[in-house]
Design a protein around this motif. Structure first.
Motif, PDB file in Angstrom:
ATOM      1  N   ARG A  62      14.124   3.590  -1.421  1.00 56.18           N
ATOM      2  CA  ARG A  62      13.171   4.706  -0.881  1.00 56.18           C
ATOM      3  C   ARG A  62      13.301   4.126   0.579  1.00 56.18           C
ATOM      4  O   ARG A  62      13.728   3.322   1.436  1.00 56.18           O
ATOM      5  CB  ARG A  62      11.416   3.769  -1.444  1.00 56.18           C
ATOM      6  CG  ARG A  62      11.122   2.664  -1.980  1.00 56.18           C
ATOM      7  CD  ARG A  62      10.426   2.289  -2.665  1.00 56.18           C
ATOM      8  NE  ARG A  62       8.996   2.826  -2.063  1.00 56.18           N
ATOM      9  CZ  ARG A  62       7.925   3.655  -3.732  1.00 56.18           C
ATOM     10  NH1 ARG A  62       8.695   3.013  -4.313  1.00 56.18           N
ATOM     11  NH2 ARG A  62       7.036   3.907  -3.217  1.00 56.18           N
TER      12      ARG A  62
ATOM     13  N   PHE B  11       5.910   5.367   1.043  1.00 55.17           N
ATOM     14  CA  PHE B  11       6.491   6.456   0.969  1.00 55.17           C
ATOM     15  C   PHE B  11       6.206   7.507  -1.172  1.00 55.17           C
ATOM     16  O   PHE B  11       5.970   6.411  -1.638  1.00 55.17           O
ATOM     17  CB  PHE B  11       8.218   5.979  -0.200  1.00 55.17           C
ATOM     18  CG  PHE B  11       9.067   7.064  -0.513  1.00 55.17           C
ATOM     19  CD1 PHE B  11       9.688   8.015  -0.247  1.00 55.17           C
ATOM     20  CD2 PHE B  11       8.996   7.019  -1.718  1.00 55.17           C
ATOM     21  CE1 PHE B  11      10.179   8.941  -0.305  1.00 55.17           C
ATOM     22  CE2 PHE B  11      10.510   7.359  -2.580  1.00 55.17           C
ATOM     23  CZ  PHE B  11      10.738   8.406  -1.846  1.00 55.17           C
ATOM     24  N   ASN B  12       6.035   8.430  -0.552  1.00 50.62           N
ATOM     25  CA  ASN B  12       5.276   9.246  -1.691  1.00 50.62           C
ATOM     26  C   ASN B  12       6.213   9.517  -2.953  1.00 50.62           C
ATOM     27  O   ASN B  12       7.234  10.034  -2.791  1.00 50.62           O
ATOM     28  CB  ASN B  12       4.648  10.579  -1.618  1.00 50.62           C
ATOM     29  CG  ASN B  12       4.146  10.961  -3.102  1.00 50.62           C
ATOM     30  OD1 ASN B  12       4.898  11.807  -4.377  1.00 50.62           O
ATOM     31  ND2 ASN B  12       2.314  11.554  -2.569  1.00 50.62           N
TER      32      ASN B  12
ATOM     33  N   SER C  22       6.021  13.467  -3.928  1.00 49.27           N
ATOM     34  CA  SER C  22       6.636  14.836  -3.183  1.00 49.27           C
ATOM     35  C   SER C  22       8.399  13.878  -2.340  1.00 49.27           C
ATOM     36  O   SER C  22       8.063  15.481  -0.931  1.00 49.27           O
ATOM     37  CB  SER C  22       5.354  14.600  -1.921  1.00 49.27           C
ATOM     38  OG  SER C  22       5.436  13.582  -1.442  1.00 49.27           O
ATOM     39  N   LYS C  23       8.534  12.718  -2.812  1.00 48.63           N
ATOM     40  CA  LYS C  23       9.377  12.323  -1.903  1.00 48.63           C
ATOM     41  C   LYS C  23       9.154  12.354  -0.271  1.00 48.63           C
ATOM     42  O   LYS C  23       9.986  12.483   0.702  1.00 48.63           O
ATOM     43  CB  LYS C  23      10.861  12.665  -1.492  1.00 48.63           C
ATOM     44  CG  LYS C  23      11.707  13.193  -3.524  1.00 48.63           C
ATOM     45  CD  LYS C  23      11.090  11.695  -4.204  1.00 48.63           C
ATOM     46  CE  LYS C  23      11.648  11.845  -5.398  1.00 48.63           C
ATOM     47  NZ  LYS C  23      11.569  10.612  -6.265  1.00 48.63           N
ATOM     48  N   VAL C  24       7.791  12.701   0.330  1.00 50.40           N
ATOM     49  CA  VAL C  24       7.273  11.752   1.680  1.00 50.40           C
ATOM     50  C   VAL C  24       7.152  10.887   1.921  1.00 50.40           C
ATOM     51  O   VAL C  24       6.804   9.850   1.219  1.00 50.40           O
ATOM     52  CB  VAL C  24       6.510  13.302   2.292  1.00 50.40           C
ATOM     53  CG1 VAL C  24       6.123  12.836   3.498  1.00 50.40           C
ATOM     54  CG2 VAL C  24       5.975  14.366   1.323  1.00 50.40           C
ATOM     55  N   PHE C  25       7.526  10.409   3.641  1.00 51.48           N
ATOM     56  CA  PHE C  25       7.794   9.015   4.089  1.00 51.48           C
ATOM     57  C   PHE C  25       6.872   9.240   4.710  1.00 51.48           C
ATOM     58  O   PHE C  25       7.415  10.353   5.557  1.00 51.48           O
ATOM     59  CB  PHE C  25       9.058   8.244   3.902  1.00 51.48           C
ATOM     60  CG  PHE C  25       8.848   6.972   4.521  1.00 51.48           C
ATOM     61  CD1 PHE C  25       8.842   6.157   4.278  1.00 51.48           C
ATOM     62  CD2 PHE C  25       9.591   6.934   6.082  1.00 51.48           C
ATOM     63  CE1 PHE C  25       8.256   4.340   4.618  1.00 51.48           C
ATOM     64  CE2 PHE C  25       9.075   5.655   6.504  1.00 51.48           C
ATOM     65  CZ  PHE C  25       8.472   4.674   6.047  1.00 51.48           C
ATOM     66  N   GLU C  26       5.882   8.835   4.922  1.00 48.62           N
ATOM     67  CA  GLU C  26       4.535   8.450   5.929  1.00 48.62           C
ATOM     68  C   GLU C  26       4.804   6.732   6.935  1.00 48.62           C
ATOM     69  O   GLU C  26       5.498   6.552   6.260  1.00 48.62           O
ATOM     70  CB  GLU C  26       3.008   8.318   5.790  1.00 48.62           C
ATOM     71  CG  GLU C  26       2.254   9.613   5.080  1.00 48.62           C
ATOM     72  CD  GLU C  26       2.008   9.655   3.997  1.00 48.62           C
ATOM     73  OE1 GLU C  26       0.930   8.465   4.123  1.00 48.62           O
ATOM     74  OE2 GLU C  26       1.279  10.435   3.857  1.00 48.62           O
TER      75      GLU C  26
END
Length: 326
Positions: free
Chosen positions: A289, A304-305, A308-312
């Motif tokens: 990740r 990291f979600n 959804s594979k979204v990294f904030e």
């Protein structure tokens, strides 16, 4: 690279590994309790032979008349510190080496717990760190609290009385985190509140490190891969999430190139490795990740979600004239 000077249960005489065979006190028989079970750590409490030897090591006064030449009131702890210096001398020559974890999960044995952390461990770590500094000003000295820190039965981090008097800017509070109840019950006591429990524990550990004037570093956390698959995946992900949200550096335990059906990871039939039998990857999508290696401003949020594979990433303050590296 972190060089982990690792021991568990002192050495082979007590079912563990790490220390050489001569670290074995007179009147201490070779005895292994609870082998190949998740409860092997209870040997620190119930194996009187191990406890005698470990106490003599920490007291720097070990007698072993069965070796040649006999050791009488031998300063075993000082000899260990000499070994640390030899490691540091070689490590200083390799730019890839980040630091040295001086001792894995030190247990006080028969010594009173608070006195162990307030008196014995600081002296031991100060001596070892001084030996590291003879060869490098840059190597980090990773200092572990006493091993009862790992006995986590709730979300609150345990109190550690470890304090260092020197202001070494590269001293690191190197703690471990495992879910003791989940481990003890073979992965069968698992529920949604664990997610918050792990985050509270990590934030508490980070705060404890800061109060000690040391950088926090979670040098061990992991999930047994032979539990039920839904438990394995959720527990792994929630632990990684806690690491991210607590903004703490961490290393996962472990990657074993030689996991086998007979011995699994090779110690007490533990099965943490991200590579299973035949080096088959296990749950790498959770372990692989994004993370921040360098930031142009102060990171205040990272997550990291996995779905959804979204990294904030949120940072605060005026950026430096340098890139953020993810």
């Amino acid at each position: 690279i972190i060089l982990d000077l690792h021991q568990d249960l002192v050495g082979k005489a007590f079912g563990g590994s790490g220390m050489p065979a001569w670290v074995h006190s007179d009147r201490s028989a070779s005895q292994t309790l609870l082998p190949n079970t998740s409860l092997w750590g209870l040997s620190y409490l119930f194996n009187r032979h191990l406890r005698r030897t470990f106490t003599d090591f920490w007291s720097n006064d070990l007698t072993n008349s069965s070796v040649t030449p006999p050791l009488v009131h031998f300063a075993a702890r000082d000899r260990y510190v000499e070994m640390v210096e030899r490691v540091a001398r070689e490590a200083a020559l390799h730019p890839a080496v980040f630091g040295i974890e001086i001792f894995n999960e030190p247990h006080p044995a028969t010594i009173e717990s608070r006195a162990f952390e307030e008196e014995i461990l600081p002296k031991f770590y100060a001596d070892a760190t001084e030996r590291i500094r003879r060869h490098s000003a840059d190597l980090f000295a990773l200092l572990a609290p006493q091993s009862d820190w790992n006995v986590n039965v709730g979300g609150k981090a345990q109190e550690s009385y470890l304090r260092m008097s020197s202001e070494d800017q590269r001293a690191v509070f190197a703690y471990h985190y495992y879910d003791s109840l989940l481990t003890g019950f073979g992965g069968h006591i698992f529920h949604d509140t664990k997610r918050d429990e792990y985050l509270v524990a990590q934030r508490g550990a980070v705060q404890s490190a800061r109060e000690k004037g040391m950088a926090p570093f979670l040098t061990e956390f992991g999930t047994r891969q032979n539990w039920m698959r839904p438990v394995v995946r959720r527990q792994m992900n929630w632990q990684f999430e806690a690491v991210e949200l607590a903004l703490v550096s961490a290393t996962y335990w472990n990657v074993n190139l030689y996991n086998t059906p007979e011995s699994l990871d090779g110690f007490m039939r533990e099965d943490f490795s991200l590579l299973g039998v035949g080096q088959i990857p296990r749950n790498l999508d959770i372990a692989c990740r994004p993370y921040v290696m360098a930031a142009s401003a102060e990171p205040v949020h990272m997550h990291f979600n996995i779905r959804s594979k979204v990294f904030e990433l949120i940072m605060r303050g005026r950026p430096m004239d340098a890139p953020t590296v993810i």
